[in-house]
Enzyme design. Structure first.
Site, short mmCIF file in Angstrom:
data_model
loop_
_atom_site.label_atom_id
_atom_site.label_comp_id
_atom_site.label_asym_id
_atom_site.label_seq_id
_atom_site.Cartn_x
_atom_site.Cartn_y
_atom_site.Cartn_z
N LYS A 197 -64.85 -63.10 41.96
CA LYS A 197 -65.58 -62.15 43.08
C LYS A 197 -66.79 -61.78 42.89
CE LYS A 197 -63.76 -60.64 46.30
NZ LYS A 197 -62.83 -59.36 46.17
N GLU B 70 -72.64 -53.07 51.76
CA GLU B 70 -71.55 -51.99 52.20
C GLU B 70 -71.88 -50.72 51.88
OE1 GLU B 70 -68.12 -53.51 49.89
OE2 GLU B 70 -67.86 -55.45 50.93
N HIS C 283 -69.63 -62.05 70.47
CA HIS C 283 -68.22 -61.92 70.22
C HIS C 283 -67.86 -62.27 68.84
CE1 HIS C 283 -68.06 -60.67 74.61
NE2 HIS C 283 -68.75 -61.82 74.82
N SER D 4 -65.38 -57.94 40.44
CA SER D 4 -64.26 -57.16 40.47
C SER D 4 -63.62 -56.85 39.36
CB SER D 4 -63.18 -58.29 41.37
OG SER D 4 -61.83 -57.77 41.38
#
Length: 460
Positions: A283, A290, A156, A277
Protein backbone atom coordinates in the site's frame (compact mmCIF):
# COMPACT_ATOMS: atom_id res chain seq x y z
CA UNK A 1 -7.48 38.98 39.83
CA UNK A 2 -11.07 39.68 38.77
CA UNK A 3 -11.72 43.10 37.25
CA UNK A 4 -15.21 43.29 38.75
CA UNK A 5 -14.89 42.13 42.40
CA UNK A 6 -16.14 45.21 44.28
CA UNK A 7 -19.81 44.46 43.70
CA UNK A 8 -19.57 40.97 45.24
CA UNK A 9 -19.39 39.95 48.91
CA UNK A 10 -18.86 36.21 48.52
CA UNK A 11 -16.09 34.29 46.85
CA UNK A 12 -16.65 32.98 43.36
CA UNK A 13 -17.60 29.30 43.17
CA UNK A 14 -14.60 27.42 41.82
CA UNK A 15 -16.74 25.45 39.36
CA UNK A 16 -18.21 28.69 38.02
CA UNK A 17 -14.78 30.26 37.72
CA UNK A 18 -13.36 27.40 35.70
CA UNK A 19 -16.44 27.55 33.46
CA UNK A 20 -16.32 31.32 33.15
CA UNK A 21 -12.62 32.08 32.75
CA UNK A 22 -11.12 32.39 29.28
CA UNK A 23 -7.37 32.80 29.84
CA UNK A 24 -6.80 29.21 28.71
CA UNK A 25 -7.51 30.29 25.14
CA UNK A 26 -7.58 34.08 24.95
CA UNK A 27 -3.93 34.20 26.03
CA UNK A 28 -3.35 34.11 22.28
CA UNK A 29 -4.48 37.74 22.24
CA UNK A 30 -1.70 38.88 24.58
CA UNK A 31 0.27 40.86 22.02
CA UNK A 32 -2.88 42.51 20.68
CA UNK A 33 -4.02 43.40 24.21
CA UNK A 34 -0.65 45.00 24.89
CA UNK A 35 -0.76 46.85 21.57
CA UNK A 36 -4.24 48.23 22.33
CA UNK A 37 -3.22 49.16 25.87
CA UNK A 38 -0.20 51.15 24.70
CA UNK A 39 -2.39 53.12 22.32
CA UNK A 40 -4.98 53.69 25.05
CA UNK A 41 -2.37 54.95 27.53
CA UNK A 42 -1.29 57.54 24.99
CA UNK A 43 -4.89 58.72 24.62
CA UNK A 44 -5.35 58.94 28.38
CA UNK A 45 -2.30 61.19 28.55
CA UNK A 46 -3.63 63.40 25.76
CA UNK A 47 -6.91 63.68 27.66
CA UNK A 48 -4.96 64.62 30.84
CA UNK A 49 -6.32 61.59 32.70
CA UNK A 50 -2.76 60.47 33.41
CA UNK A 51 0.48 62.41 33.30
CA UNK A 52 3.05 62.16 30.55
CA UNK A 53 5.38 60.42 33.03
CA UNK A 54 2.71 57.86 33.92
CA UNK A 55 2.04 57.25 30.25
CA UNK A 56 5.75 56.68 29.68
CA UNK A 57 5.90 54.23 32.59
CA UNK A 58 2.92 52.30 31.23
CA UNK A 59 4.32 52.24 27.72
CA UNK A 60 7.72 50.98 28.88
CA UNK A 61 6.21 48.31 31.09
CA UNK A 62 3.87 47.17 28.30
CA UNK A 63 6.79 47.05 25.86
CA UNK A 64 8.73 44.86 28.31
CA UNK A 65 5.69 42.63 28.65
CA UNK A 66 5.48 42.27 24.87
CA UNK A 67 9.11 41.11 24.81
CA UNK A 68 8.38 38.56 27.53
CA UNK A 69 5.38 37.23 25.59
CA UNK A 70 7.45 37.02 22.42
CA UNK A 71 9.94 34.84 24.28
CA UNK A 72 7.25 32.69 25.93
CA UNK A 73 3.77 32.96 24.35
CA UNK A 74 2.30 30.72 27.06
CA UNK A 75 3.56 32.87 29.89
CA UNK A 76 0.03 33.96 30.90
CA UNK A 77 -0.95 30.33 31.51
CA UNK A 78 1.36 30.20 34.51
CA UNK A 79 -1.16 32.28 36.46
CA UNK A 80 -4.81 31.91 37.44
CA UNK A 81 -6.12 35.19 36.05
CA UNK A 82 -9.61 35.29 34.58
CA UNK A 83 -8.65 36.45 31.11
CA UNK A 84 -5.85 38.05 29.13
CA UNK A 85 -7.01 41.57 30.06
CA UNK A 86 -6.77 40.90 33.79
CA UNK A 87 -3.42 39.15 33.29
CA UNK A 88 -1.93 42.20 31.56
CA UNK A 89 -3.27 44.50 34.26
CA UNK A 90 -1.97 42.23 37.02
CA UNK A 91 1.51 42.17 35.49
CA UNK A 92 1.52 45.94 35.22
CA UNK A 93 0.33 46.29 38.82
CA UNK A 94 3.21 44.17 40.09
CA UNK A 95 5.64 46.44 38.27
CA UNK A 96 4.01 49.87 38.54
CA UNK A 97 1.58 49.69 41.43
CA UNK A 98 -1.16 52.34 41.44
CA UNK A 99 -0.19 53.70 38.02
CA UNK A 100 -1.26 50.42 36.42
CA UNK A 101 -4.73 50.76 37.91
CA UNK A 102 -5.32 53.95 35.91
CA UNK A 103 -4.94 52.23 32.53
CA UNK A 104 -8.49 50.87 32.39
CA UNK A 105 -10.04 54.33 32.81
CA UNK A 106 -12.75 54.93 30.22
CA UNK A 107 -12.56 51.55 28.53
CA UNK A 108 -14.30 48.21 28.98
CA UNK A 109 -13.30 44.65 28.36
CA UNK A 110 -16.07 44.75 25.77
CA UNK A 111 -14.38 47.26 23.46
CA UNK A 112 -10.94 45.94 24.39
CA UNK A 113 -11.61 42.34 23.44
CA UNK A 114 -13.35 43.46 20.26
CA UNK A 115 -10.23 45.44 19.37
CA UNK A 116 -7.87 42.62 20.32
CA UNK A 117 -9.75 40.10 18.22
CA UNK A 118 -9.86 42.40 15.19
CA UNK A 119 -6.11 43.02 15.45
CA UNK A 120 -5.52 39.27 15.77
CA UNK A 121 -7.80 38.60 12.81
CA UNK A 122 -5.99 41.13 10.62
CA UNK A 123 -2.62 39.62 11.44
CA UNK A 124 -3.66 36.01 10.94
CA UNK A 125 -5.73 36.70 7.84
CA UNK A 126 -2.62 38.18 6.26
CA UNK A 127 -0.82 34.96 7.14
CA UNK A 128 -3.57 32.95 5.48
CA UNK A 129 -3.33 35.23 2.45
CA UNK A 130 0.34 34.42 2.01
CA UNK A 131 -0.36 30.71 2.40
CA UNK A 132 -3.15 30.90 -0.17
CA UNK A 133 -0.76 32.58 -2.61
CA UNK A 134 1.76 29.81 -1.94
CA UNK A 135 -0.89 27.20 -2.80
CA UNK A 136 -1.76 29.06 -6.01
CA UNK A 137 1.93 29.25 -6.93
CA UNK A 138 2.26 25.50 -6.45
CA UNK A 139 -0.74 24.89 -8.71
CA UNK A 140 0.67 27.20 -11.39
CA UNK A 141 3.97 25.30 -11.27
CA UNK A 142 2.09 22.00 -11.48
CA UNK A 143 0.21 23.27 -14.56
CA UNK A 144 3.47 24.49 -16.09
CA UNK A 145 5.16 21.14 -15.57
CA UNK A 146 2.15 19.25 -16.96
CA UNK A 147 2.62 20.98 -20.31
CA UNK A 148 0.26 19.51 -22.91
CA UNK A 149 -0.36 16.22 -21.08
CA UNK A 150 -3.93 15.01 -21.69
CA UNK A 151 -6.25 13.32 -19.23
CA UNK A 152 -9.91 12.35 -19.25
CA UNK A 153 -12.33 14.92 -17.93
CA UNK A 154 -15.22 13.63 -15.86
CA UNK A 155 -18.86 14.36 -15.22
CA UNK A 156 -20.79 12.16 -12.78
CA UNK A 157 -17.39 10.51 -12.22
CA UNK A 158 -17.75 9.04 -15.72
CA UNK A 159 -15.23 9.75 -18.46
CA UNK A 160 -16.55 12.63 -20.50
CA UNK A 161 -14.19 14.60 -22.77
CA UNK A 162 -10.41 14.88 -22.80
CA UNK A 163 -8.83 17.90 -21.10
CA UNK A 164 -5.30 19.02 -20.49
CA UNK A 165 -3.93 18.23 -17.04
CA UNK A 166 -2.96 21.90 -16.85
CA UNK A 167 -6.59 22.83 -17.52
CA UNK A 168 -7.58 20.78 -14.47
CA UNK A 169 -4.99 22.52 -12.30
CA UNK A 170 -6.03 25.97 -13.54
CA UNK A 171 -9.63 25.25 -12.57
CA UNK A 172 -8.49 25.17 -8.94
CA UNK A 173 -6.42 28.31 -9.49
CA UNK A 174 -9.66 30.06 -10.44
CA UNK A 175 -11.33 28.78 -7.27
CA UNK A 176 -8.45 29.96 -5.10
CA UNK A 177 -8.44 33.35 -6.83
CA UNK A 178 -12.06 33.77 -5.74
CA UNK A 179 -11.07 32.66 -2.23
CA UNK A 180 -8.39 35.35 -2.20
CA UNK A 181 -10.91 38.01 -3.24
CA UNK A 182 -13.28 36.90 -0.47
CA UNK A 183 -10.44 37.09 2.05
CA UNK A 184 -9.50 40.58 0.86
CA UNK A 185 -13.13 41.71 1.09
CA UNK A 186 -13.38 40.40 4.64
CA UNK A 187 -10.12 42.13 5.57
CA UNK A 188 -11.42 45.44 4.26
CA UNK A 189 -14.62 45.20 6.28
CA UNK A 190 -12.96 44.17 9.54
CA UNK A 191 -10.50 47.07 9.38
CA UNK A 192 -12.51 49.15 11.87
CA UNK A 193 -11.44 50.04 15.41
CA UNK A 194 -13.91 49.52 18.31
CA UNK A 195 -11.59 50.85 21.04
CA UNK A 196 -13.11 53.82 22.86
CA UNK A 197 -16.68 52.53 22.58
CA UNK A 198 -16.70 51.42 26.21
CA UNK A 199 -19.05 48.73 27.41
CA UNK A 200 -21.80 49.72 24.98
CA UNK A 201 -22.52 53.47 25.13
CA UNK A 202 -19.13 55.00 24.34
CA UNK A 203 -16.36 56.24 26.59
CA UNK A 204 -16.63 59.13 29.04
CA UNK A 205 -13.03 60.13 28.35
CA UNK A 206 -12.30 62.78 25.73
CA UNK A 207 -10.19 60.57 23.47
CA UNK A 208 -9.55 61.03 19.76
CA UNK A 209 -10.91 57.75 18.43
CA UNK A 210 -9.83 58.49 14.86
CA UNK A 211 -6.25 59.04 15.99
CA UNK A 212 -6.52 55.93 18.17
CA UNK A 213 -7.63 53.85 15.20
CA UNK A 214 -4.79 55.18 13.07
CA UNK A 215 -2.20 54.36 15.73
CA UNK A 216 -3.47 50.79 15.87
CA UNK A 217 -3.30 50.49 12.08
CA UNK A 218 -7.05 50.48 11.42
CA UNK A 219 -8.55 52.18 8.39
CA UNK A 220 -11.27 53.85 10.47
CA UNK A 221 -12.98 54.03 13.84
CA UNK A 222 -16.32 52.30 14.49
CA UNK A 223 -19.25 54.69 14.14
CA UNK A 224 -21.71 53.11 16.57
CA UNK A 225 -20.70 51.93 20.03
CA UNK A 226 -23.49 49.37 20.34
CA UNK A 227 -22.52 47.76 17.07
CA UNK A 228 -18.79 48.04 17.72
CA UNK A 229 -18.73 45.95 20.89
CA UNK A 230 -21.17 43.31 19.67
CA UNK A 231 -20.15 42.92 16.03
CA UNK A 232 -18.58 39.60 15.10
CA UNK A 233 -19.43 39.73 11.41
CA UNK A 234 -15.74 39.59 10.60
CA UNK A 235 -15.43 36.29 12.47
CA UNK A 236 -18.35 34.92 10.45
CA UNK A 237 -16.98 36.30 7.18
CA UNK A 238 -13.53 34.86 7.69
CA UNK A 239 -15.06 31.57 8.82
CA UNK A 240 -17.24 31.49 5.71
CA UNK A 241 -14.30 32.36 3.46
CA UNK A 242 -12.30 29.59 5.14
CA UNK A 243 -15.15 27.12 4.69
CA UNK A 244 -15.48 27.84 0.97
CA UNK A 245 -11.72 27.69 0.46
CA UNK A 246 -11.43 24.45 2.43
CA UNK A 247 -14.26 23.01 0.35
CA UNK A 248 -12.15 23.74 -2.73
CA UNK A 249 -9.20 22.07 -1.03
CA UNK A 250 -11.37 19.07 -0.26
CA UNK A 251 -12.56 18.76 -3.87
CA UNK A 252 -8.99 18.99 -5.13
CA UNK A 253 -7.98 16.34 -2.60
CA UNK A 254 -10.79 14.05 -3.70
CA UNK A 255 -9.62 14.39 -7.32
CA UNK A 256 -6.03 13.62 -6.39
CA UNK A 257 -7.02 10.63 -4.26
CA UNK A 258 -8.93 9.16 -7.20
CA UNK A 259 -6.28 10.08 -9.78
CA UNK A 260 -3.62 8.34 -7.65
CA UNK A 261 -5.68 5.17 -7.23
CA UNK A 262 -4.81 1.94 -8.97
CA UNK A 263 -8.07 2.21 -10.90
CA UNK A 264 -6.98 5.51 -12.47
CA UNK A 265 -3.21 5.77 -12.14
CA UNK A 266 -3.11 9.28 -13.60
CA UNK A 267 -0.97 10.81 -10.85
CA UNK A 268 1.80 9.35 -8.72
CA UNK A 269 2.45 10.23 -5.09
CA UNK A 270 6.06 10.80 -4.14
CA UNK A 271 7.37 8.72 -1.26
CA UNK A 272 7.92 11.90 0.79
CA UNK A 273 4.17 12.57 0.94
CA UNK A 274 2.86 9.01 1.15
CA UNK A 275 2.01 6.70 4.01
CA UNK A 276 2.06 2.91 4.18
CA UNK A 277 -0.11 0.23 5.69
CA UNK A 278 0.74 -1.51 8.96
CA UNK A 279 -0.51 -4.78 7.45
CA UNK A 280 -0.34 -4.60 3.66
CA UNK A 281 3.21 -3.99 2.38
CA UNK A 282 2.07 -2.98 -1.11
CA UNK A 283 0.00 0.00 0.00
CA UNK A 284 0.91 3.63 -0.70
CA UNK A 285 -1.77 5.78 0.85
CA UNK A 286 -2.64 9.41 0.04
CA UNK A 287 -3.10 10.25 3.73
CA UNK A 288 -2.14 13.90 3.33
CA UNK A 289 -4.98 14.51 0.89
CA UNK A 290 -7.40 12.51 3.00
CA UNK A 291 -6.49 14.70 5.98
CA UNK A 292 -7.09 17.85 3.93
CA UNK A 293 -10.48 16.46 2.99
CA UNK A 294 -11.20 15.58 6.62
CA UNK A 295 -10.11 18.90 8.11
CA UNK A 296 -12.63 20.63 5.87
CA UNK A 297 -15.46 19.24 8.01
CA UNK A 298 -13.78 20.63 11.10
CA UNK A 299 -13.64 24.13 9.60
CA UNK A 300 -17.24 23.97 8.39
CA UNK A 301 -18.28 22.98 11.89
CA UNK A 302 -16.67 26.10 13.36
CA UNK A 303 -18.62 28.28 10.90
CA UNK A 304 -21.90 26.69 11.95
CA UNK A 305 -20.96 27.09 15.63
CA UNK A 306 -20.32 30.85 15.47
CA UNK A 307 -23.52 31.41 13.51
CA UNK A 308 -25.46 29.56 16.21
CA UNK A 309 -23.77 31.58 18.95
CA UNK A 310 -24.77 34.87 17.34
CA UNK A 311 -28.19 34.09 15.92
CA UNK A 312 -30.28 34.94 19.01
CA UNK A 313 -28.16 37.55 20.78
CA UNK A 314 -29.64 40.92 21.73
CA UNK A 315 -27.53 44.07 21.67
CA UNK A 316 -24.91 44.65 22.96
CA UNK A 317 -22.24 42.40 24.48
CA UNK A 318 -23.29 39.04 25.92
CA UNK A 319 -21.08 36.43 27.54
CA UNK A 320 -22.08 34.01 24.78
CA UNK A 321 -19.62 35.94 22.63
CA UNK A 322 -16.74 34.47 24.59
CA UNK A 323 -17.46 31.40 22.46
CA UNK A 324 -16.29 33.28 19.38
CA UNK A 325 -12.63 32.48 19.97
CA UNK A 326 -11.71 28.82 20.47
CA UNK A 327 -13.30 27.59 17.27
CA UNK A 328 -12.15 30.65 15.35
CA UNK A 329 -8.55 30.32 16.51
CA UNK A 330 -8.57 26.67 15.45
CA UNK A 331 -10.26 27.50 12.14
CA UNK A 332 -7.68 30.09 11.16
CA UNK A 333 -4.79 27.83 12.16
CA UNK A 334 -6.27 24.85 10.29
CA UNK A 335 -6.96 26.95 7.20
CA UNK A 336 -3.43 28.30 7.02
CA UNK A 337 -1.82 24.94 7.77
CA UNK A 338 -3.90 23.19 5.11
CA UNK A 339 -2.92 25.70 2.44
CA UNK A 340 0.74 25.44 3.37
CA UNK A 341 0.55 21.65 3.26
CA UNK A 342 -0.96 21.77 -0.22
CA UNK A 343 1.81 24.11 -1.38
CA UNK A 344 4.38 21.72 0.13
CA UNK A 345 3.06 18.44 -1.28
CA UNK A 346 2.08 19.43 -4.83
CA UNK A 347 5.70 19.42 -6.07
CA UNK A 348 5.85 15.74 -5.01
CA UNK A 349 2.90 14.86 -7.26
CA UNK A 350 3.77 13.70 -10.79
CA UNK A 351 1.67 13.00 -13.86
CA UNK A 352 1.69 9.58 -15.56
CA UNK A 353 1.27 10.99 -19.05
CA UNK A 354 1.00 7.65 -20.83
CA UNK A 355 -1.73 6.38 -18.51
CA UNK A 356 -3.57 9.69 -18.70
CA UNK A 357 -3.53 9.66 -22.49
CA UNK A 358 -4.64 6.05 -22.73
CA UNK A 359 -7.56 6.76 -20.41
CA UNK A 360 -8.49 9.85 -22.41
CA UNK A 361 -8.60 7.82 -25.61
CA UNK A 362 -10.89 5.20 -24.11
CA UNK A 363 -14.54 5.41 -23.19
CA UNK A 364 -15.69 7.02 -26.46
CA UNK A 365 -14.63 10.43 -25.23
CA UNK A 366 -14.51 11.57 -28.87
CA UNK A 367 -18.23 10.91 -29.38
CA UNK A 368 -19.01 14.62 -29.13
CA UNK A 369 -16.32 15.29 -31.74
CA UNK A 370 -18.09 12.89 -34.11
CA UNK A 371 -21.38 14.66 -33.46
CA UNK A 372 -19.67 18.00 -34.18
CA UNK A 373 -18.27 16.49 -37.38
CA UNK A 374 -21.78 15.56 -38.55
CA UNK A 375 -23.01 19.06 -37.63
CA UNK A 376 -20.24 20.51 -39.81
CA UNK A 377 -21.66 18.42 -42.66
CA UNK A 378 -25.08 20.00 -42.23
CA UNK A 379 -26.84 17.60 -39.86
CA UNK A 380 -28.83 19.19 -36.97
CA UNK A 381 -27.13 18.58 -33.66
CA UNK A 382 -30.05 16.64 -32.16
CA UNK A 383 -29.98 14.23 -35.09
CA UNK A 384 -26.19 13.98 -34.89
CA UNK A 385 -26.45 13.23 -31.17
CA UNK A 386 -28.80 10.32 -31.86
CA UNK A 387 -26.71 8.93 -34.72
CA UNK A 388 -23.53 8.97 -32.67
CA UNK A 389 -25.30 7.36 -29.73
CA UNK A 390 -26.29 4.47 -31.98
CA UNK A 391 -22.73 4.27 -33.31
CA UNK A 392 -21.34 4.06 -29.77
CA UNK A 393 -23.65 1.14 -29.02
CA UNK A 394 -22.52 -0.54 -32.24
CA UNK A 395 -18.82 0.01 -31.47
CA UNK A 396 -19.17 -1.09 -27.85
CA UNK A 397 -20.70 -4.42 -28.91
CA UNK A 398 -17.55 -5.06 -30.93
CA UNK A 399 -15.33 -3.63 -28.19
CA UNK A 400 -13.85 -1.18 -30.67
CA UNK A 401 -13.15 2.54 -30.51
CA UNK A 402 -15.12 4.77 -32.87
CA UNK A 403 -12.01 5.55 -34.90
CA UNK A 404 -11.32 1.79 -35.24
CA UNK A 405 -14.57 1.16 -37.12
CA UNK A 406 -14.13 0.81 -40.91
CA UNK A 407 -15.60 3.56 -43.04
CA UNK A 408 -18.31 1.38 -44.56
CA UNK A 409 -19.66 0.58 -41.09
CA UNK A 410 -19.68 4.25 -40.10
CA UNK A 411 -21.52 5.10 -43.30
CA UNK A 412 -24.28 2.62 -42.43
CA UNK A 413 -25.34 5.16 -39.79
CA UNK A 414 -24.89 8.29 -41.92
CA UNK A 415 -23.96 8.85 -45.54
CA UNK A 416 -22.43 12.19 -44.51
CA UNK A 417 -19.45 10.40 -42.98
CA UNK A 418 -16.41 10.37 -45.25
CA UNK A 419 -12.71 9.54 -45.02
CA UNK A 420 -12.03 12.90 -43.36
CA UNK A 421 -13.81 11.64 -40.24
CA UNK A 422 -10.70 9.84 -38.95
CA UNK A 423 -8.54 12.96 -38.41
CA UNK A 424 -11.52 14.57 -36.71
CA UNK A 425 -11.70 11.70 -34.22
CA UNK A 426 -8.08 12.02 -33.10
CA UNK A 427 -7.46 13.22 -29.56
CA UNK A 428 -5.51 16.32 -30.58
CA UNK A 429 -8.20 17.35 -33.08
CA UNK A 430 -10.85 17.27 -30.38
CA UNK A 431 -8.67 19.31 -28.05
CA UNK A 432 -7.86 21.91 -30.70
CA UNK A 433 -11.55 22.45 -31.39
CA UNK A 434 -12.15 23.59 -27.79
CA UNK A 435 -10.43 26.88 -28.61
CA UNK A 436 -13.11 29.30 -27.37
CA UNK A 437 -12.28 31.35 -24.28
CA UNK A 438 -12.08 29.05 -21.26
CA UNK A 439 -11.70 25.90 -23.33
CA UNK A 440 -9.11 23.14 -23.05
CA UNK A 441 -7.38 23.71 -26.40
CA UNK A 442 -3.61 23.84 -25.79
CA UNK A 443 -3.32 27.41 -27.02
CA UNK A 444 -6.18 28.51 -24.75
CA UNK A 445 -4.71 26.73 -21.73
CA UNK A 446 -1.28 28.23 -22.39
CA UNK A 447 -2.83 31.70 -22.62
CA UNK A 448 -4.81 31.12 -19.43
CA UNK A 449 -1.66 29.97 -17.65
CA UNK A 450 0.22 33.08 -18.72
CA UNK A 451 -2.65 35.32 -17.60
CA UNK A 452 -2.76 33.56 -14.25
CA UNK A 453 0.98 34.07 -13.82
CA UNK A 454 0.64 37.77 -14.60
CA UNK A 455 -2.21 38.07 -12.11
CA UNK A 456 -0.11 36.27 -9.50
CA UNK A 457 2.83 38.64 -9.94
CA UNK A 458 0.51 41.54 -9.06
CA UNK A 459 -0.49 39.86 -5.78
CA UNK A 460 2.95 39.33 -4.25
Amino acid sequence: MAMWGGRFQEATLSEFRSFNDSLSFDYLLAQQDIQASRAWAQQLAQAAIISADEAAQLDAALADLAVAIEADPKLPLQTSEEDIHSWVEAQLTVKLGAVAKKLHTGRSRNDLVATDLRLWSKLNAQGVRQSLLAAIAALLNFADNAGTAVMPGFTHLQRAQPVLVAHWALAYVEMFKRDLSRLDDALARLDVCPLGCGALAGTGVAVDRVQLAQRLGFASAALNSLDAVSDRDYVVELSAAASICMTHLSRLSEDVIFFCSGEAGFFKLGDAISSGSSLMPQKKNPDVFELLRGKTGRVLGHLVAILHVLKGLPLAYNKDMQEDKQGFFDLMATWQQSLLILATVLPHLTVNEAQCRQAAELGYSNATDLADYLVSKGMPFRDAHEVVGELVVHAAKQQLALEALPLHELQQFSSLIAEDVYPALQLEAGLQKRAALGGTAPQQVLAALQQAKQWFEQQV
